[in-house]
Scaffold this motif. Structure first.
Motif, PDB file in Angstrom:
ATOM      1  N   GLY A  34       0.924  -1.197  -0.039  1.00 54.42           N
ATOM      2  CA  GLY A  34       0.070   0.043   0.106  1.00 54.42           C
ATOM      3  C   GLY A  34       0.699   1.118  -0.151  1.00 54.42           C
ATOM      4  N   TRP A  35       0.230   2.404  -0.116  1.00 55.09           N
ATOM      5  CA  TRP A  35       0.635   3.715  -0.069  1.00 55.09           C
ATOM      6  C   TRP A  35       0.090   4.533   1.068  1.00 55.09           C
ATOM      7  CZ3 TRP A  35       5.134   5.255  -2.920  1.00 55.09           C
ATOM      8  CH2 TRP A  35       5.536   4.411  -3.987  1.00 55.09           C
ATOM      9  N   TYR A  36       0.799   5.041   2.008  1.00 55.74           N
ATOM     10  CA  TYR A  36       0.379   5.994   2.820  1.00 55.74           C
ATOM     11  C   TYR A  36       1.096   7.321   2.850  1.00 55.74           C
ATOM     12  CZ  TYR A  36      -1.274   2.178   6.289  1.00 55.74           C
ATOM     13  OH  TYR A  36      -1.984   1.216   6.805  1.00 55.74           O
ATOM     14  N   ARG A  37       0.319   8.080   3.305  1.00 51.33           N
ATOM     15  CA  ARG A  37       1.002   9.488   3.411  1.00 51.33           C
ATOM     16  C   ARG A  37       0.782  10.097   4.595  1.00 51.33           C
ATOM     17  NH1 ARG A  37      -3.502  12.466  -0.577  1.00 51.33           N
ATOM     18  NH2 ARG A  37      -5.365  12.744   0.738  1.00 51.33           N
ATOM     19  N   GLN A  38       1.604  11.109   4.798  1.00 50.63           N
ATOM     20  CA  GLN A  38       1.940  12.075   6.033  1.00 50.63           C
ATOM     21  C   GLN A  38       1.861  13.462   5.591  1.00 50.63           C
ATOM     22  OE1 GLN A  38       4.040  10.666   9.368  1.00 50.63           O
ATOM     23  NE2 GLN A  38       2.773  11.580  10.698  1.00 50.63           N
ATOM     24  N   ALA A  39       0.967  14.350   5.771  1.00 56.70           N
ATOM     25  CA  ALA A  39       0.977  15.611   5.821  1.00 56.70           C
ATOM     26  C   ALA A  39       1.720  16.399   7.079  1.00 56.70           C
ATOM     27  CB  ALA A  39      -0.108  16.287   5.296  1.00 56.70           C
ATOM     28  N   PRO A  40       2.355  17.433   7.098  1.00 56.83           N
ATOM     29  CA  PRO A  40       2.772  18.102   8.358  1.00 56.83           C
ATOM     30  C   PRO A  40       1.299  18.253   9.206  1.00 56.83           C
ATOM     31  CG  PRO A  40       3.664  19.346   6.517  1.00 56.83           C
ATOM     32  CD  PRO A  40       2.686  18.143   5.858  1.00 56.83           C
ATOM     33  N   GLY A  41       1.566  17.678  10.443  1.00 58.65           N
ATOM     34  CA  GLY A  41       0.805  18.063  11.532  1.00 58.65           C
ATOM     35  C   GLY A  41      -0.484  17.094  11.481  1.00 58.65           C
ATOM     36  N   LYS A  42      -0.339  16.177  10.641  1.00 56.98           N
ATOM     37  CA  LYS A  42      -1.583  15.239  10.466  1.00 56.98           C
ATOM     38  C   LYS A  42      -0.941  13.740  10.647  1.00 56.98           C
ATOM     39  CE  LYS A  42      -4.218  17.904   7.462  1.00 56.98           C
ATOM     40  NZ  LYS A  42      -4.989  18.185   6.009  1.00 56.98           N
ATOM     41  N   GLN A  43      -2.078  13.060  10.949  1.00 57.36           N
ATOM     42  CA  GLN A  43      -1.512  11.438  11.135  1.00 57.36           C
ATOM     43  C   GLN A  43      -1.485  10.853   9.566  1.00 57.36           C
ATOM     44  OE1 GLN A  43      -4.698   9.815  13.443  1.00 57.36           O
ATOM     45  NE2 GLN A  43      -3.705   9.867  15.311  1.00 57.36           N
ATOM     46  N   ARG A  44      -0.565   9.794   9.778  1.00 59.52           N
ATOM     47  CA  ARG A  44      -0.268   9.138   8.472  1.00 59.52           C
ATOM     48  C   ARG A  44      -1.652   8.461   8.296  1.00 59.52           C
ATOM     49  NH1 ARG A  44       4.959   5.681   8.131  1.00 59.52           N
ATOM     50  NH2 ARG A  44       5.935   7.527   8.821  1.00 59.52           N
ATOM     51  N   GLU A  45      -2.128   8.288   6.978  1.00 59.66           N
ATOM     52  CA  GLU A  45      -3.150   7.600   6.387  1.00 59.66           C
ATOM     53  C   GLU A  45      -2.891   6.819   5.218  1.00 59.66           C
ATOM     54  OE1 GLU A  45      -6.006  10.914   5.294  1.00 59.66           O
ATOM     55  OE2 GLU A  45      -4.731  11.749   3.863  1.00 59.66           O
ATOM     56  N   LEU A  46      -3.737   5.768   5.093  1.00 62.43           N
ATOM     57  CA  LEU A  46      -3.614   4.711   4.092  1.00 62.43           C
ATOM     58  C   LEU A  46      -4.504   5.345   2.780  1.00 62.43           C
ATOM     59  CD1 LEU A  46      -2.544   2.198   2.984  1.00 62.43           C
ATOM     60  CD2 LEU A  46      -4.869   1.172   3.779  1.00 62.43           C
ATOM     61  N   VAL A  47      -3.663   5.562   1.860  1.00 62.17           N
ATOM     62  CA  VAL A  47      -4.155   6.251   0.613  1.00 62.17           C
ATOM     63  C   VAL A  47      -4.627   5.216  -0.510  1.00 62.17           C
ATOM     64  CG1 VAL A  47      -3.475   7.525  -1.427  1.00 62.17           C
ATOM     65  CG2 VAL A  47      -2.533   8.069   0.537  1.00 62.17           C
ATOM     66  N   SER A  48      -4.177   3.992  -0.588  1.00 62.87           N
ATOM     67  CA  SER A  48      -4.457   2.851  -1.317  1.00 62.87           C
ATOM     68  C   SER A  48      -3.755   1.811  -1.046  1.00 62.87           C
ATOM     69  CB  SER A  48      -4.211   3.404  -2.746  1.00 62.87           C
ATOM     70  OG  SER A  48      -4.567   2.566  -3.787  1.00 62.87           O
ATOM     71  N   ASP A  88      -3.172  16.953  -1.619  1.00 64.16           N
ATOM     72  CA  ASP A  88      -2.280  16.027  -1.610  1.00 64.16           C
ATOM     73  C   ASP A  88      -1.172  16.072  -1.348  1.00 64.16           C
ATOM     74  OD1 ASP A  88      -4.178  15.385  -4.787  1.00 64.16           O
ATOM     75  OD2 ASP A  88      -4.551  14.547  -2.808  1.00 64.16           O
ATOM     76  N   THR A  89      -0.373  17.184  -0.971  1.00 63.95           N
ATOM     77  CA  THR A  89       0.841  17.437  -0.497  1.00 63.95           C
ATOM     78  C   THR A  89       1.156  16.638   0.764  1.00 63.95           C
ATOM     79  OG1 THR A  89       0.966  19.719  -1.576  1.00 63.95           O
ATOM     80  CG2 THR A  89       2.565  19.097   0.435  1.00 63.95           C
ATOM     81  N   ALA A  90       2.130  15.825   0.737  1.00 62.78           N
ATOM     82  CA  ALA A  90       2.583  15.106   1.991  1.00 62.78           C
ATOM     83  C   ALA A  90       3.827  14.069   1.554  1.00 62.78           C
ATOM     84  CB  ALA A  90       1.428  13.974   2.205  1.00 62.78           C
ATOM     85  N   GLY A 108       9.155   1.979   3.296  1.00 62.81           N
ATOM     86  CA  GLY A 108      10.135   2.668   2.598  1.00 62.81           C
ATOM     87  C   GLY A 108      10.536   3.944   3.492  1.00 62.81           C
ATOM     88  N   GLN A 109      11.364   4.665   2.508  1.00 61.56           N
ATOM     89  CA  GLN A 109      11.876   5.731   3.356  1.00 61.56           C
ATOM     90  C   GLN A 109      11.157   7.219   3.245  1.00 61.56           C
ATOM     91  OE1 GLN A 109      12.836   4.600   0.499  1.00 61.56           O
ATOM     92  NE2 GLN A 109      13.213   6.537  -1.019  1.00 61.56           N
ATOM     93  N   GLY A 110      10.322   7.046   2.124  1.00 60.35           N
ATOM     94  CA  GLY A 110       9.158   7.981   2.006  1.00 60.35           C
ATOM     95  C   GLY A 110       9.723   9.001   0.967  1.00 60.35           C
ATOM     96  N   THR A 111       8.871   9.587  -0.009  1.00 59.85           N
ATOM     97  CA  THR A 111       9.076  10.410  -0.961  1.00 59.85           C
ATOM     98  C   THR A 111       8.175  11.576  -0.996  1.00 59.85           C
ATOM     99  OG1 THR A 111       9.414  10.847  -3.526  1.00 59.85           O
ATOM    100  CG2 THR A 111       7.621   9.092  -2.573  1.00 59.85           C
ATOM    101  N   GLN A 112       8.917  12.860  -1.193  1.00 63.61           N
ATOM    102  CA  GLN A 112       8.008  13.976  -1.236  1.00 63.61           C
ATOM    103  C   GLN A 112       7.059  14.138  -2.104  1.00 63.61           C
ATOM    104  OE1 GLN A 112       7.666  16.364   2.041  1.00 63.61           O
ATOM    105  NE2 GLN A 112       5.971  17.330   0.376  1.00 63.61           N
ATOM    106  N   VAL A 113       5.917  14.665  -1.990  1.00 61.35           N
ATOM    107  CA  VAL A 113       4.900  15.176  -3.144  1.00 61.35           C
ATOM    108  C   VAL A 113       4.380  16.388  -2.610  1.00 61.35           C
ATOM    109  CG1 VAL A 113       2.941  14.887  -4.476  1.00 61.35           C
ATOM    110  CG2 VAL A 113       4.203  12.789  -4.041  1.00 61.35           C
ATOM    111  N   THR A 114       4.785  17.517  -3.627  1.00 59.52           N
ATOM    112  CA  THR A 114       4.246  18.960  -3.233  1.00 59.52           C
ATOM    113  C   THR A 114       3.520  19.276  -4.327  1.00 59.52           C
ATOM    114  OG1 THR A 114       6.398  19.286  -1.906  1.00 59.52           O
ATOM    115  CG2 THR A 114       5.064  21.226  -2.679  1.00 59.52           C
ATOM    116  N   VAL A 115       2.223  19.899  -4.375  1.00 56.90           N
ATOM    117  CA  VAL A 115       1.275  20.029  -5.097  1.00 56.90           C
ATOM    118  C   VAL A 115       1.129  21.768  -4.991  1.00 56.90           C
ATOM    119  CG1 VAL A 115      -0.914  20.104  -6.442  1.00 56.90           C
ATOM    120  CG2 VAL A 115       0.164  17.936  -5.199  1.00 56.90           C
ATOM    121  N   SER A 116       1.357  22.524  -5.747  1.00 54.05           N
ATOM    122  CA  SER A 116       1.293  24.093  -5.679  1.00 54.05           C
ATOM    123  C   SER A 116       0.016  24.365  -6.530  1.00 54.05           C
ATOM    124  CB  SER A 116       2.536  24.654  -6.428  1.00 54.05           C
ATOM    125  OG  SER A 116       2.575  24.356  -7.929  1.00 54.05           O
TER     126      SER A 116
END
Length: 117
Positions: A34-48, A88-90, A108-116
């Protein structure tokens, strides 16, 4: 199980990114990933997630925009992200379930996704 992500980066709102996760280890063919994501100040959530049989799940907020897939050898998992939104930035993490516990125990170590905007 070792997991290595790639494909993060910067995208404009409405754009697309594709994340990849290469898994190694003798049990990669029988576990869900699966893919999780964590935005600043938020809990990690399962995306898919995708099971070994190909069954998929999606977070409601990404349904219709994100697609998870797995290659035939089941060693690489992808997350195609379309119509990206600033929310979706996380940091996105690839994860794998332990066949013993059914829990996501490998990360995994994580990868940053930033949406402007």
């Amino acid at each position: 199980v070792q997991l290595l992500e790639s494909g993060g980066g910067l995208a404009q709102a409405g754009g697309s990114l594709r994340l990849s996760c290469v898994a190694s280890g003798s049990i990669v063919n029988i576990i869900a990933m699966g893919w999780y994501r964590q935005a600043p100040g938020k809990q990690r959530e399962l995306v898919s997630s995708i099971s070994s049989s190909g069954r998929t799940t999606y977070l409601d907020s990404v349904k219709g925009r994100f697609t998870i897939s797995r290659d035939g050898a089941k060693t690489t998992v992808y997350l195609q992200m379309n119509s990206l939104k600033p929310e979706d930035t996380a940091v996105y993490y690839c994860a794998a379930q332990s066949p013993l516990t059914g829990l996501y125990e490998f990360w995994g170590q994580g990868t940053q996704v930033t949406v402007s905007t």
